[in-house]
Write a protein that holds these residues in place. Sequence first.
Motif, PDB file in Angstrom:
ATOM      1  N   ASN A 140     -47.889 -51.679  40.936  1.00 24.45           N
ATOM      2  CA  ASN A 140     -47.415 -50.859  39.806  1.00 24.45           C
ATOM      3  C   ASN A 140     -47.662 -51.588  38.483  1.00 24.45           C
ATOM      4  OD1 ASN A 140     -46.594 -48.789  41.387  1.00 24.45           O
ATOM      5  ND2 ASN A 140     -44.404 -49.207  41.268  1.00 24.45           N
TER       6      ASN A 140
ATOM      7  N   ALA B 257     -50.020 -50.411  35.400  1.00 26.89           N
ATOM      8  CA  ALA B 257     -49.487 -50.279  34.037  1.00 26.89           C
ATOM      9  C   ALA B 257     -50.371 -51.058  33.055  1.00 26.89           C
ATOM     10  CB  ALA B 257     -48.048 -50.797  33.989  1.00 26.89           C
TER      11      ALA B 257
ATOM     12  N   ASP C 165     -44.254 -57.010  33.821  1.00 22.85           N
ATOM     13  CA  ASP C 165     -45.617 -56.773  33.364  1.00 22.85           C
ATOM     14  C   ASP C 165     -45.582 -56.399  31.893  1.00 22.85           C
ATOM     15  OD1 ASP C 165     -44.933 -53.795  34.830  1.00 22.85           O
ATOM     16  OD2 ASP C 165     -45.843 -53.745  32.821  1.00 22.85           O
TER      17      ASP C 165
ATOM     18  N   ILE D 252     -48.068 -50.531  29.985  1.00 22.11           N
ATOM     19  CA  ILE D 252     -47.713 -49.447  29.053  1.00 22.11           C
ATOM     20  C   ILE D 252     -46.208 -49.225  28.994  1.00 22.11           C
ATOM     21  CG2 ILE D 252     -49.834 -48.109  29.111  1.00 22.11           C
ATOM     22  CD1 ILE D 252     -48.481 -46.296  31.179  1.00 22.11           C
ATOM     23  N   GLY D 253     -45.443 -49.676  29.991  1.00 23.27           N
ATOM     24  CA  GLY D 253     -43.994 -49.497  29.915  1.00 23.27           C
ATOM     25  C   GLY D 253     -43.580 -48.034  30.019  1.00 23.27           C
TER      26      GLY D 253
ATOM     27  N   PHE E 192     -48.233 -44.609  40.549  1.00 24.24           N
ATOM     28  CA  PHE E 192     -47.026 -45.428  40.688  1.00 24.24           C
ATOM     29  C   PHE E 192     -46.312 -45.199  41.992  1.00 24.24           C
ATOM     30  CE2 PHE E 192     -47.548 -47.550  36.934  1.00 24.24           C
ATOM     31  CZ  PHE E 192     -47.970 -46.680  35.955  1.00 24.24           C
TER      32      PHE E 192
ATOM     33  N   PHE F  98     -42.063 -48.444  44.065  1.00 21.94           N
ATOM     34  CA  PHE F  98     -40.856 -48.979  43.413  1.00 21.94           C
ATOM     35  C   PHE F  98     -39.659 -48.932  44.351  1.00 21.94           C
ATOM     36  CE2 PHE F  98     -37.678 -50.079  40.568  1.00 21.94           C
ATOM     37  CZ  PHE F  98     -36.675 -49.104  40.557  1.00 21.94           C
TER      38      PHE F  98
ATOM     39  N   VAL G  27     -33.854 -52.465  35.810  1.00 24.05           N
ATOM     40  CA  VAL G  27     -35.193 -52.277  35.245  1.00 24.05           C
ATOM     41  C   VAL G  27     -35.067 -52.216  33.730  1.00 24.05           C
ATOM     42  CG1 VAL G  27     -37.214 -50.763  35.146  1.00 24.05           C
ATOM     43  CG2 VAL G  27     -35.909 -50.978  37.285  1.00 24.05           C
TER      44      VAL G  27
ATOM     45  N   TRP H  98     -32.205 -49.607  33.136  1.00 27.13           N
ATOM     46  CA  TRP H  98     -31.873 -48.706  34.245  1.00 27.13           C
ATOM     47  C   TRP H  98     -31.285 -49.587  35.334  1.00 27.13           C
ATOM     48  CZ3 TRP H  98     -33.174 -48.636  39.391  1.00 27.13           C
ATOM     49  CH2 TRP H  98     -33.112 -47.426  40.086  1.00 27.13           C
TER      50      TRP H  98
ATOM     51  N   THR I  61     -42.649 -53.559  31.597  1.00 27.18           N
ATOM     52  CA  THR I  61     -41.520 -53.309  32.508  1.00 27.18           C
ATOM     53  C   THR I  61     -41.102 -54.608  33.167  1.00 27.18           C
ATOM     54  OG1 THR I  61     -42.337 -51.080  32.923  1.00 27.18           O
ATOM     55  CG2 THR I  61     -40.819 -52.012  34.563  1.00 27.18           C
TER      56      THR I  61
ATOM     57  N   ILE J  77     -38.486 -55.938  36.212  1.00 24.41           N
ATOM     58  CA  ILE J  77     -37.643 -55.469  37.318  1.00 24.41           C
ATOM     59  C   ILE J  77     -36.934 -56.676  37.924  1.00 24.41           C
ATOM     60  CG2 ILE J  77     -37.641 -54.322  39.578  1.00 24.41           C
ATOM     61  CD1 ILE J  77     -40.151 -52.798  38.648  1.00 24.41           C
TER      62      ILE J  77
HETATM   63  N1  LIG Z   1     -44.264 -51.520  36.437  1.00 20.22           N
HETATM   64  C1  LIG Z   1     -44.279 -50.161  36.202  1.00 20.22           C
HETATM   65  N2  LIG Z   1     -44.875 -49.738  35.055  1.00 20.22           N
HETATM   66  C2  LIG Z   1     -44.916 -48.432  34.799  1.00 20.22           C
HETATM   67 CL1  LIG Z   1     -45.676 -47.891  33.349  1.00 20.22          CL
HETATM   68  C3  LIG Z   1     -44.324 -47.491  35.681  1.00 20.22           C
HETATM   69  C4  LIG Z   1     -44.154 -46.087  35.753  1.00 20.22           C
HETATM   70  N3  LIG Z   1     -43.486 -45.782  36.881  1.00 20.22           N
HETATM   71  N4  LIG Z   1     -43.233 -46.942  37.562  1.00 20.22           N
HETATM   72  C5  LIG Z   1     -42.471 -46.959  38.796  1.00 20.22           C
HETATM   73  C6  LIG Z   1     -41.026 -46.894  38.368  1.00 20.22           C
HETATM   74  C7  LIG Z   1     -40.430 -45.715  38.034  1.00 20.22           C
HETATM   75  C8  LIG Z   1     -39.093 -45.684  37.604  1.00 20.22           C
HETATM   76  C9  LIG Z   1     -38.386 -46.849  37.514  1.00 20.22           C
HETATM   77 BR1  LIG Z   1     -36.575 -46.805  36.978  1.00 20.22          BR
HETATM   78  C10 LIG Z   1     -38.969 -48.039  37.822  1.00 20.22           C
HETATM   79  C11 LIG Z   1     -40.286 -48.056  38.249  1.00 20.22           C
HETATM   80  F1  LIG Z   1     -40.886 -49.222  38.575  1.00 20.22           F
HETATM   81  C12 LIG Z   1     -43.717 -48.014  36.857  1.00 20.22           C
HETATM   82  N5  LIG Z   1     -43.689 -49.329  37.113  1.00 20.22           N
END
Ligand SMILES: Nc1nc(Cl)c2cnn(Cc3ccc(Br)cc3F)c2n1
Length: 506
Positions: free
Chosen positions: A60, A64, A102, A105-106, A147, A151, A163, A177, A197, A199
């Motif tokens: 993921n 991104a 990472d 784009i977030g 994606f 996750f 997150v 989140w 992002t 996590i």
């Molecule tokens: N690293 C990363 N970067 C991006 Cl841009 C996205 C977009 N969706 N996801 C999966 C995801 C979705 C919702 C949540 Br809360 C957390 C999560 F990891 C992503 N993970």
Amino acid sequence: IAEEGAEEQEEYHTIMKGTERGKGPSSSHEFQAETRKLLDIVARSLYSEKEVFIRELVSNGSDALEKLRYMQMTDAEISDPDLPLEIDIEVDASKKTFTIQDTGIGMTKEEMIEHLGTIAKSGSKAFLSELSKASEASAKSSIIGQFGVGFYSSFMVSDKVEVFSKSYKPGSVGHKWTSDGQGKFEISEAENVQRGTKIVLHLKMDSHEFCQEDVIKDVTKKYSNFVGAPIYVGGKKANTIQPLWMLDPKDVTEDMHEEFYRFISKSYDRPKYTLQYKADAPLNIRALFYVPDAPMAWEMSRELDAGVMLYSRKVMIMNQAKGVMPKWLRFLRGVVDSEDIPLNLSRELLQDSALIRKLRTVLTNRLVRYFLEQAKKDPEKYKEFYKDYGMYFIEGILNTQDQQEREDIARLLRFESSTKHPGETTSLSEYAERMEAGARTIYYFHAPSRELAETSPYFEAVKEKGHEVLFCFNPYDELVLLTLQQFDKKNLRSIETEMAADQTGT
Ligand SMILES: Nc1nc(Cl)c2cnn(Cc3ccc(Br)cc3F)c2n1
């Protein structure tokens, strides 16, 4: 004075700050029904081993970053433009946390909620049908493909996930989140969040191995060694090798192939043949095949280390993907990467999915064509190759039911012939070209040696009639022609049966 050549300490590098903090009121939300269903499917170890959560989160993060790179190319406005594009992983053995960040784009607040929901809605449907095995490999939808449900695999190993994410769009606000994966999640604004992002997994009691740095480093190398972006684990770069199969073939040198081949085959020899193959339709394929210089003698019996590595967009799915290639091509080493294969492909699905069958057919046809091209280009080299690997082709013909497929593989076979000097070989196609117009029979003779063959009365008689005879010096050569029966509409006949027929006048 320090030795000149001293290995300079690889410098510690991280973009992690650890100062992100929720700010202001948080709103609490219920997971949608599908989300909960999908969550407990995934958490109930849909994946064969827990460690794959690292692969999923790295994948993921890598997506991104790729999306951000794409935005930069289309010169969209990017926040923090000089923040390096990378993935950082840190673990804290005292807090029992695993953190991955990472600078891609977030997500905005809406995207966090929407992505979870969308993944769940389309994810669980696709997942459930995929799980029912009866389905074709699920069609790639944009969200799943990008994606995926990866996750959710976080909840296989953690009972609390935080997150932090901030979208690349200038002026975006960071959000936090949080969820325990049981059914609810909280969202609030957050401060000190960098673009991308982060996590944070609070590991369950039974998953504490994932806060040990060396475990994480090994798993990261195992699945994500070829991810395009740099991955730092504990401040040290963990991924090193370039995904050669994704580069333009003309930019890959012999030396790069040799280094990569040795890395994936864990051997010190060099490849005898190298084929880099790209296709976009009907399937997306980026493949790289190597023929080891010499087959491991024991290879024929044991399946150890057999097969090619299966990837999807530079992330490994399986490292000994038997079933992608037919058994008779198990001597090949290399990588097959297809974005059409879902990352969560299971070993069972590998066996019976129509997608994998199609992939295998395309790859097998291309490899037969490649070996034919090589035989034409350098017959001497092919003859050497055939001495070592011919047995695999014979096995392929003996184990194939379809006559057309058998004849395709049979074009790779080589035999000594009555029209050639001892030691020289010829192919069934070349024999057919030498036949008189209208002739319908290809003759062969099984004898332990050329001398015994040429002094046999059987042979003399057929030679009198001016027919060419292929020599079979080992029982497999005879068995394969007996099994093949026909080639290019000609009948394959042993001269022994020919002579018997004459004697009994049949
Ligand atoms: N690293 C990363 N970067 C991006 Cl841009 C996205 C977009 N969706 N996801 C999966 C995801 C979705 C919702 C949540 Br809360 C957390 C999560 F990891 C992503 N993970």
